[in-house]
Write an enzyme that holds these catalytic residues in place. Structure first.
Site, PDB file in Angstrom:
ATOM      1  N   ASP A 141      -4.944  -4.667   0.728  1.00 10.73           N
ATOM      2  CA  ASP A 141      -5.669  -5.040  -0.264  1.00 10.73           C
ATOM      3  C   ASP A 141      -7.306  -5.445   0.362  1.00 10.73           C
ATOM      4  OD1 ASP A 141      -6.073  -7.657  -2.735  1.00 10.73           O
ATOM      5  OD2 ASP A 141      -6.923  -5.711  -2.625  1.00 10.73           O
ATOM      6  N   LYS A 144     -11.437  -0.605   1.209  1.00 11.37           N
ATOM      7  CA  LYS A 144     -10.498   0.636   0.637  1.00 11.37           C
ATOM      8  C   LYS A 144     -10.390   1.763   1.949  1.00 11.37           C
ATOM      9  CE  LYS A 144     -10.023  -2.330  -2.197  1.00 11.37           C
ATOM     10  NZ  LYS A 144      -8.901  -3.580  -1.921  1.00 11.37           N
ATOM     11  N   ASP A 169      -3.482  -1.907  -3.181  1.00 14.68           N
ATOM     12  CA  ASP A 169      -3.971  -2.281  -4.271  1.00 14.68           C
ATOM     13  C   ASP A 169      -5.081  -1.505  -4.792  1.00 14.68           C
ATOM     14  OD1 ASP A 169      -5.892  -5.234  -5.574  1.00 14.68           O
ATOM     15  OD2 ASP A 169      -4.694  -3.963  -6.967  1.00 14.68           O
ATOM     16  N   ASN A 170      -5.602  -1.492  -5.758  1.00 19.20           N
ATOM     17  CA  ASN A 170      -6.945  -0.517  -6.192  1.00 19.20           C
ATOM     18  C   ASN A 170      -7.081   0.853  -6.026  1.00 19.20           C
ATOM     19  OD1 ASN A 170      -7.979  -3.536  -4.599  1.00 19.20           O
ATOM     20  ND2 ASN A 170      -8.112  -3.316  -6.798  1.00 19.20           N
ATOM     21  N   GLU A 199      -8.214  -6.327 -12.132  1.00 19.92           N
ATOM     22  CA  GLU A 199      -8.072  -7.863 -12.441  1.00 19.92           C
ATOM     23  C   GLU A 199      -9.107  -8.308 -13.427  1.00 19.92           C
ATOM     24  OE1 GLU A 199      -7.984  -6.356  -9.509  1.00 19.92           O
ATOM     25  OE2 GLU A 199      -9.461  -7.145  -8.093  1.00 19.92           O
TER      26      GLU A 199
HETATM   27  N1  CL4 Z   1     -10.200  -4.592   8.552  1.00 20.45           N
HETATM   28  C1  CL4 Z   1     -10.037  -5.730   8.141  1.00 20.45           C
HETATM   29  N2  CL4 Z   1      -9.314  -6.766   8.693  1.00 20.45           N
HETATM   30  C2  CL4 Z   1      -9.251  -8.157   8.020  1.00 20.45           C
HETATM   31  N3  CL4 Z   1      -9.691  -8.303   6.962  1.00 20.45           N
HETATM   32  C3  CL4 Z   1     -10.336  -7.433   6.443  1.00 20.45           C
HETATM   33  C4  CL4 Z   1     -10.614  -5.977   6.867  1.00 20.45           C
HETATM   34  N4  CL4 Z   1     -11.338  -5.521   6.040  1.00 20.45           N
HETATM   35  C5  CL4 Z   1     -11.775  -6.400   4.945  1.00 20.45           C
HETATM   36  N5  CL4 Z   1     -11.151  -7.258   5.188  1.00 20.45           N
HETATM   37  C6  CL4 Z   1     -11.359  -8.707   4.367  1.00 20.45           C
HETATM   38  O1  CL4 Z   1     -10.342  -8.148   2.987  1.00 20.45           O
HETATM   39  C7  CL4 Z   1     -11.040  -8.521   2.068  1.00 20.45           C
HETATM   40  C8  CL4 Z   1     -11.824  -7.125   1.342  1.00 20.45           C
HETATM   41  C9  CL4 Z   1     -11.269  -6.927   0.308  1.00 20.45           C
HETATM   42  C10 CL4 Z   1     -12.011  -5.499  -0.272  1.00 20.45           C
HETATM   43  N6  CL4 Z   1     -11.510  -5.504  -1.711  1.00 20.45           N
HETATM   44  C11 CL4 Z   1     -12.395  -4.918  -2.619  1.00 20.45           C
HETATM   45  O2  CL4 Z   1     -13.424  -4.438  -2.178  1.00 20.45           O
HETATM   46  C12 CL4 Z   1     -11.998  -4.678  -4.114  1.00 20.45           C
HETATM   47  C13 CL4 Z   1     -12.954  -4.670  -4.971  1.00 20.45           C
HETATM   48  C14 CL4 Z   1     -12.733  -4.763  -6.243  1.00 20.45           C
HETATM   49  N7  CL4 Z   1     -13.649  -4.469  -7.326  1.00 20.45           N
HETATM   50  O3  CL4 Z   1     -14.736  -4.220  -6.651  1.00 20.45           O
HETATM   51  O4  CL4 Z   1     -13.497  -4.399  -8.500  1.00 20.45           O
HETATM   52  C15 CL4 Z   1     -11.198  -5.257  -6.595  1.00 20.45           C
HETATM   53  C16 CL4 Z   1     -10.460  -5.330  -5.755  1.00 20.45           C
HETATM   54  O5  CL4 Z   1      -9.150  -5.794  -6.249  1.00 20.45           O
HETATM   55  C17 CL4 Z   1     -10.648  -5.384  -4.624  1.00 20.45           C
HETATM   56  O6  CL4 Z   1      -9.647  -5.439  -3.528  1.00 20.45           O
HETATM   57  C18 CL4 Z   1     -12.218  -9.434   2.395  1.00 20.45           C
HETATM   58  O7  CL4 Z   1     -11.674 -10.850   2.502  1.00 20.45           O
HETATM   59  C19 CL4 Z   1     -12.736  -9.122   3.771  1.00 20.45           C
HETATM   60  O8  CL4 Z   1     -13.370 -10.007   4.720  1.00 20.45           O
HETATM   61 MG    MG Z   2      -7.744  -5.786  -4.598  1.00 25.61          MG
END
Ligand code: CL4
Ligand code: MG
Length: 214
Positions: A141, A144, A169-170, A199
């Site tokens: 999650d 993406k 997810d997504n 969501e």
């Molecule tokens: N390589 C990595 N290692 C560790 N942590 C990492 C990482 N890459 C990202 N993260 C962390 O994971 C989360 C990112 C989620 C992206 N979800 C999304 O972009 C997202 C967007 C929508 N939406 O736009 O509707 C809906 C959703 O359910 C979503 O999960 C943030 O807390 C970010 O700091």
């Molecule tokens: Mg998500």
């Protein structure tokens, strides 16, 4: 300076949820996101699919990539059997700090190992640093465009076993086309799509469940 959305979400948990009661933490966040401010938690509708897969797998060793504020961390950890462990990776320090407090409010800190760092750096260190053999359940999650490189990295690091369940997810919104193409065409996985909604909205989204067959 103005507070951040994760800080306001945490305040809503501390105000409306009961310490040590994971379900009240989950519903406090869902209420906040439905009635105050949308946030990218897996949410209640997809959350029930997540719950059913976690319950079915009953993992002793689980991994989550992308903790954010800890909503799905709490959803997963509350269902784990005694002695089981959930490792969750989050590379944003501000989000990790909020998530730690959300997980503690739910009383689940003993089941959860929140690692502040990037999946690309930490997946290769899971075995020697955390004593992980293989994961029984993985929830994707995070960004993406990281799903595909990270599932390949998990394969290369020998962290999957016959029967490991990967739930993403997504896969529709925002979408993970390269991951879907790979996982649905790979002979190493058996995949199923669980149709749902993004969501707190009426937009289509869903979870892809893939079982590693080796
Ligand atoms: N390589 C990595 N290692 C560790 N942590 C990492 C990482 N890459 C990202 N993260 C962390 O994971 C989360 C990112 C989620 C992206 N979800 C999304 O972009 C997202 C967007 C929508 N939406 O736009 O509707 C809906 C959703 O359910 C979503 O999960 C943030 O807390 C970010 O700091
Ligand atoms: Mg998500």
């Amino acid at each position: 300076t103005r507070s951040t959305r994760p800080q306001r979400m945490l305040k809503a948990v501390q105000k409306n949820a009961t310490r040590g009661d994971p379900l009240s933490v989950i519903s406090a966040i869902d209420r906040f996101c439905r009635h105050s401010e949308w946030a990218m938690n897996v949410g209640d509708e997809k959350g029930t699919i997540l719950d059913s897969v976690v319950s079915e797998v009953n993992p002793a060793m689980a991994l989550e990539l992308g903790t954010y504020c800890g909503y799905s961390t709490v959803r997963i950890a509350r269902l784990l059997p005694p002695g089981a462990r959930l490792v969750t990776l989050e590379f944003n320090g501000d989000y990790a700090a909020i998530a730690r407090q959300v997980i503690e409010w739910a009383g689940l800190e003993d089941m959860v190992q929140l690692v502040e760092g990037a999946s690309g750096d930490w997946i290769p260190r899971m075995k020697e640093h955390f004593g992980v053999k293989t994961f029984d359940f993985i929830f994707l999650d995070h960004w993406k465009d990281r799903y595909l490189p990270d599932i390949k990295l998990l394969e290369e690091c020998g962290l999957l076993r016959k029967g490991t369940v990967v739930l993403a997810d997504n896969v529709i919104c925002p979408g993970t086309p390269d991951y879907l193409e790979y996982i649905r065409n790979s002979p190493s996985y058996e995949s199923n799509y669980f149709r749902s909604h993004l969501e707190y909205t009426k937009a289509e989204d869903g979870l892809e469940k893939s079982v590693y067959v080796g």
